[in-house]
Design an enzyme around this catalytic site. Structure first.
Site, mmCIF file in Angstrom:
data_model
loop_
_atom_site.group_PDB
_atom_site.id
_atom_site.type_symbol
_atom_site.label_atom_id
_atom_site.label_comp_id
_atom_site.label_asym_id
_atom_site.label_seq_id
_atom_site.Cartn_x
_atom_site.Cartn_y
_atom_site.Cartn_z
ATOM 1 N N CYS A 105 10.628 -1.457 -1.433
ATOM 2 C CA CYS A 105 9.699 -0.780 -0.538
ATOM 3 C C CYS A 105 9.522 -1.685 0.685
ATOM 4 O O CYS A 105 9.137 -2.845 0.540
ATOM 5 C CB CYS A 105 8.352 -0.566 -1.225
ATOM 6 S SG CYS A 105 7.021 -0.264 -0.042
ATOM 7 N N HIS A 118 -8.498 -3.707 8.326
ATOM 8 C CA HIS A 118 -9.602 -2.819 7.928
ATOM 9 C C HIS A 118 -10.690 -2.829 9.006
ATOM 10 O O HIS A 118 -11.264 -1.796 9.337
ATOM 11 C CB HIS A 118 -10.217 -3.274 6.602
ATOM 12 C CG HIS A 118 -9.233 -3.417 5.482
ATOM 13 N ND1 HIS A 118 -9.145 -4.547 4.695
ATOM 14 C CD2 HIS A 118 -8.274 -2.590 5.031
ATOM 15 C CE1 HIS A 118 -8.191 -4.386 3.812
ATOM 16 N NE2 HIS A 118 -7.637 -3.211 3.988
ATOM 17 N N CYS A 168 1.905 0.920 -2.569
ATOM 18 C CA CYS A 168 1.593 2.117 -1.770
ATOM 19 C C CYS A 168 0.859 3.158 -2.601
ATOM 20 O O CYS A 168 0.360 4.133 -2.053
ATOM 21 C CB CYS A 168 2.859 2.800 -1.274
ATOM 22 S SG CYS A 168 3.871 1.857 -0.176
ATOM 23 N N LYS A 201 -0.026 -12.089 3.025
ATOM 24 C CA LYS A 201 -0.453 -13.272 2.284
ATOM 25 C C LYS A 201 0.670 -14.288 2.188
ATOM 26 O O LYS A 201 0.440 -15.488 2.274
ATOM 27 C CB LYS A 201 -0.863 -12.858 0.875
ATOM 28 C CG LYS A 201 -2.319 -12.487 0.773
ATOM 29 C CD LYS A 201 -2.705 -12.404 -0.678
ATOM 30 C CE LYS A 201 -4.198 -12.248 -0.826
ATOM 31 N NZ LYS A 201 -4.592 -11.974 -2.191
ATOM 32 N N HIS A 226 -9.603 -7.459 5.442
ATOM 33 C CA HIS A 226 -8.910 -8.227 6.486
ATOM 34 C C HIS A 226 -9.056 -7.523 7.832
ATOM 35 O O HIS A 226 -9.703 -6.472 7.925
ATOM 36 C CB HIS A 226 -7.451 -8.507 6.124
ATOM 37 C CG HIS A 226 -6.603 -7.273 5.950
ATOM 38 N ND1 HIS A 226 -6.337 -6.409 6.972
ATOM 39 C CD2 HIS A 226 -5.972 -6.772 4.869
ATOM 40 C CE1 HIS A 226 -5.574 -5.429 6.544
ATOM 41 N NE2 HIS A 226 -5.350 -5.617 5.257
ATOM 42 N N CYS A 228 5.889 2.987 -6.208
ATOM 43 C CA CYS A 228 5.472 1.697 -5.631
ATOM 44 C C CYS A 228 3.961 1.575 -5.817
ATOM 45 O O CYS A 228 3.187 2.366 -5.255
ATOM 46 C CB CYS A 228 5.825 1.618 -4.141
ATOM 47 S SG CYS A 228 5.089 0.155 -3.365
ATOM 48 N N HIS A 275 5.988 -3.314 1.096
ATOM 49 C CA HIS A 275 5.495 -4.304 0.135
ATOM 50 C C HIS A 275 6.571 -5.287 -0.321
ATOM 51 O O HIS A 275 6.300 -6.160 -1.144
ATOM 52 C CB HIS A 275 4.843 -3.594 -1.060
ATOM 53 C CG HIS A 275 3.603 -2.866 -0.647
ATOM 54 N ND1 HIS A 275 3.604 -1.552 -0.267
ATOM 55 C CD2 HIS A 275 2.331 -3.311 -0.491
ATOM 56 C CE1 HIS A 275 2.379 -1.200 0.093
ATOM 57 N NE2 HIS A 275 1.594 -2.248 -0.022
ATOM 58 N N LYS A 310 3.933 -9.337 10.838
ATOM 59 C CA LYS A 310 3.068 -8.506 10.006
ATOM 60 C C LYS A 310 2.083 -9.415 9.266
ATOM 61 O O LYS A 310 2.476 -10.478 8.801
ATOM 62 C CB LYS A 310 3.961 -7.760 9.003
ATOM 63 C CG LYS A 310 3.221 -6.748 8.197
ATOM 64 C CD LYS A 310 4.125 -6.070 7.189
ATOM 65 C CE LYS A 310 3.208 -5.379 6.176
ATOM 66 N NZ LYS A 310 3.857 -4.738 5.102
HETATM 67 N N1 MSP Z 1 -7.125 3.497 -0.074
HETATM 68 C C1 MSP Z 1 -6.222 3.988 0.880
HETATM 69 C C2 MSP Z 1 -6.906 4.985 1.800
HETATM 70 C C3 MSP Z 1 -7.529 6.167 1.144
HETATM 71 S S1 MSP Z 1 -8.345 7.190 2.285
HETATM 72 C C4 MSP Z 1 -8.681 8.567 1.458
HETATM 73 C C5 MSP Z 1 -5.642 2.845 1.704
HETATM 74 N N2 MSP Z 1 -6.344 1.713 1.755
HETATM 75 S S2 MSP Z 1 -5.925 0.393 2.555
HETATM 76 O O1 MSP Z 1 -6.872 -0.611 2.146
HETATM 77 O O2 MSP Z 1 -4.558 0.088 2.369
HETATM 78 O O3 MSP Z 1 -6.216 0.698 4.053
HETATM 79 C C6 MSP Z 1 -5.228 1.191 4.937
HETATM 80 C C7 MSP Z 1 -5.841 1.282 6.310
HETATM 81 O O4 MSP Z 1 -6.307 -0.022 6.735
HETATM 82 C C8 MSP Z 1 -4.920 1.712 7.424
HETATM 83 O O5 MSP Z 1 -4.710 3.104 7.467
HETATM 84 C C9 MSP Z 1 -5.691 1.202 8.614
HETATM 85 O O6 MSP Z 1 -6.815 2.007 8.817
HETATM 86 C C10 MSP Z 1 -6.150 -0.157 8.138
HETATM 87 N N3 MSP Z 1 -5.159 -1.207 8.399
HETATM 88 C C11 MSP Z 1 -4.672 -2.079 7.486
HETATM 89 N N4 MSP Z 1 -3.833 -2.973 8.115
HETATM 90 C C12 MSP Z 1 -3.742 -2.687 9.424
HETATM 91 C C13 MSP Z 1 -3.032 -3.236 10.517
HETATM 92 N N5 MSP Z 1 -2.258 -4.309 10.408
HETATM 93 N N6 MSP Z 1 -3.135 -2.603 11.712
HETATM 94 C C14 MSP Z 1 -3.926 -1.495 11.868
HETATM 95 N N7 MSP Z 1 -4.610 -0.971 10.851
HETATM 96 C C15 MSP Z 1 -4.571 -1.532 9.626
HETATM 97 O O7 MSP Z 1 -4.597 3.041 2.319
#
Ligand code: MSP
Length: 521
Positions: free
Chosen positions: A153, A23, A139, A306, A20, A136, A156, A303
């Site tokens: 949490c 990322h 997380c 889904k 999304h 959780c 979530h 935020k």
């Molecule tokens: N798998 C773990 C990371 C392991 S790294 C050794 C994880 N994955 S995640 O898919 O949840 O990705 C989290 C990251 O996605 C956040 O730290 C950020 O980089 C990005 N983001 C996800 N949603 C976001 C927003 N709404 N806003 C900004 N960044 C976002 O955690």
């Protein structure tokens, strides 16, 4: 070229769902950093890593929900991530997946070494114990009552699961003092500063030991010294930053470790600023130089979720605006370190104003005037007229470098747009269409100033909008690839746009878009 090197990473994203915009945000930012550093240091001296985090309860659950075997499921999601990174022109050097053998081997090696290691206080780094508490799955972390809101949490909106297991633990509690010293001395930088204070706050309260294995879970890397347990997904995942290089013995590791910057959002800073450095200290490996946690963004004030139904797929924006405009829109709206909001309606307005009108129009107007008045050739520059373009650009490059090196992308873009606006104001003031009647010598200077500033603007824009930058250079008559192979010093030199070079008017850079939301207004 310099001998310096630069290693930049994104988090490896959970392969539990399609990519999304969140990322994409971090990955585009990391790509901008990598492209900027390549421009400064040369391509061979930069390494940019991204990938997917494919083990753990969350993934196992998602695979089950999709009625697929975990490996089949993550293969599909990892391919989705790679596909969207291609569409967004992400120039990663490698894509690491935690289900790959090359990764698993390093994790096993790390675990074996941790088993033998001692903490700074002389205790074994890992030990066996029992964990009882709450977990959780969203997380992938243990929760205390203080982390919950109404028993759930907050991230979530789910009650965590009760958890009682025999586990292996990492003695994180022995690392507080050492980490504090490293953060305070700046040897291990946690940025922006407000985030360093958060981590120091956690350390002051006292870091708790963490379970580094799971007993009931099957989808993970078995512990080499206790095959009934799999590795806790965060220990598995964090190791990717070194496993991708081939482990501590590899040439890539020797060239690129320590990492210059781990980029992420604030949600996962804690893992990168406590567990990861503690593991590295225990393994006697250097810590990353910097971890940078950017803000979280909402969509239309909410935020992304889904349940709310406001999750934006990066594909949607690329379909609508194109790759480079999407990259621009994501990084220009608010400061990288702060929280922000995207309004879909605003995006089209900004696209039309900044990209179609200001930048796109500038390029097409100046090329059209060159075409009309000088038969499509760069006119002769009578050095001395309106030197302020040259001087302003010198200061602008300095400001741009400062912003790029401190990850203030919105500010760096602002510098680029100051140049664009300076050019547009200059056209309004000089009125080239009037100069065309009888003042061709002045017109030549005016157009040269404009064409040369556009050239430099294209170079500045390159990390953000690689394709547009090349197209502008091509329209100015360059063979883009050959031109961009020049050193950065040469590219920044004033008046390196060759006189008499044949320009080629190309297609419109940013076609104007109808704002669907304004239609009925
Ligand atoms: N798998 C773990 C990371 C392991 S790294 C050794 C994880 N994955 S995640 O898919 O949840 O990705 C989290 C990251 O996605 C956040 O730290 C950020 O980089 C990005 N983001 C996800 N949603 C976001 C927003 N709404 N806003 C900004 N960044 C976002 O955690």
């Amino acid at each position: 070229m310099s001998n310096e090197k630069f290693y930049v990473t994104t988090p490896i994203y959970y392969a539990n769902d399609v990519p999304h915009l969140g990322h994409a945000y971090t990955t585009i930012a990391a790509d901008v950093v990598a492209r900027y550093q390549r421009m400064m240091l040369g391509g061979d001296n930069v390494y940019f890593l991204t990938g997917t985090d494919e083990h753990g309860a969350k993934i196992a659950q998602a695979a089950e929900d999709n009625k697929l075997k975990p490996q089949e499921f993550v293969d599909k999601i990892a391919a989705d991530f790679q596909m969207i990174w291609d569409r967004l022109s992400i120039s990663n050097n490698d894509f690491i997946r935690t289900t790959e053998d090359r990764h698993k081997e390093i994790v096993v090696d790390f675990l074996n070494k941790l088993k033998e290691a001692k903490t700074p206080l002389g205790n074994p780094v890992i030990y066996e114990g029992e964990y009882e508490g709450l977990y959780c799955v969203g997380c992938e972390t243990f929760k205390s009552e203080y982390d919950l809101v109404d028993g759930k949490c907050p991230d979530h909106n789910k009650e965590p699961e009760p958890y009682k297991e025999k586990n292996w633990f990492l003695r994180l509690s022995d690392y507080g003092d050492k980490l504090k010293e490293l953060i305070e001395s700046g040897e291990f930088k946690v940025l922006p500063e407000i985030r360093a204070n958060e981590i120091l706050g956690l350390i002051n309260i006292g870091l708790k030991d963490v379970a580094i294995s799971r007993q009931t879970l099957k989808w993970g890397i078995p512990l080499p010294f206790d095959k009934d347990q799999v590795t806790y997904v965060w220990v598995d995942a964090l190791s990717n930053y070194i496993s991708a290089l081939g482990g501590p013995e590899s040439d890539l590791y020797k060239k690129f470790w320590p990492c210059d910057i781990h980029l992420m959002a604030k949600d996962i800073l804690k893992f990168h600023a406590t567990i990861w450095p503690a593991i590295l200290l225990a393994l006697d490996l250097p810590l990353p130089k910097e971890v940078f946690a950017h803000g979280f963004f909402t969509v239309d004030g909410q935020k992304m979720s889904k349940t709310i139904g406001n999750v934006i797929a990066p594909d949607e924006l690329v379909d609508q605006y194109g790759t480079d405009a999407t990259r621009y829109l994501l990084l220009s709206q608010f400061g990288f370190g702060t929280d922000g909001d995207f309004s879909k309606e605003r995006l089209t307005n900004i696209y039309n104003a900044a990209l179609a009108n200001e930048l796109g129009n500038l390029v097409s107007r100046v090329l059209a005037m060159t075409d009309k008045n000088f038969a499509g050739r760069v006119p002769k520059y009578n050095v001395g007229y309106d030197k302020f373009f040259e001087f302003d650009l010198q200061t602008d490059w300095n400001r741009y470098d400062v912003y790029m090196k401190s990850y203030q992308f919105d500010q760096a873009l602002n510098v680029i747009w100051e140049n664009v606006r300076r050019c547009n104001a200059y056209i309004d003031k000089e009125k080239p269409w009037e100069l065309a009647n009888g003042h061709k010598d002045i017109l030549a200077d005016v157009l040269y100033n404009l064409l040369e500033t556009i050239r430099q603007t294209a170079i500045m824009s390159r990390p953000f909008m690689p394709e547009i930058s090349e197209r502008i250079l091509m329209q100015l008559g360059f063979e883009a690839e050959k031109e961009l192979a020049k050193s950065i010093e040469d590219l920044r030199k004033w008046a390196s746009l060759p006189l008499d070079q044949k320009i080629t008017k190309g297609e419109v850079l940013f076609p104007r878009l109808e704002n669907e939301n304004n239609k009925d207004k």
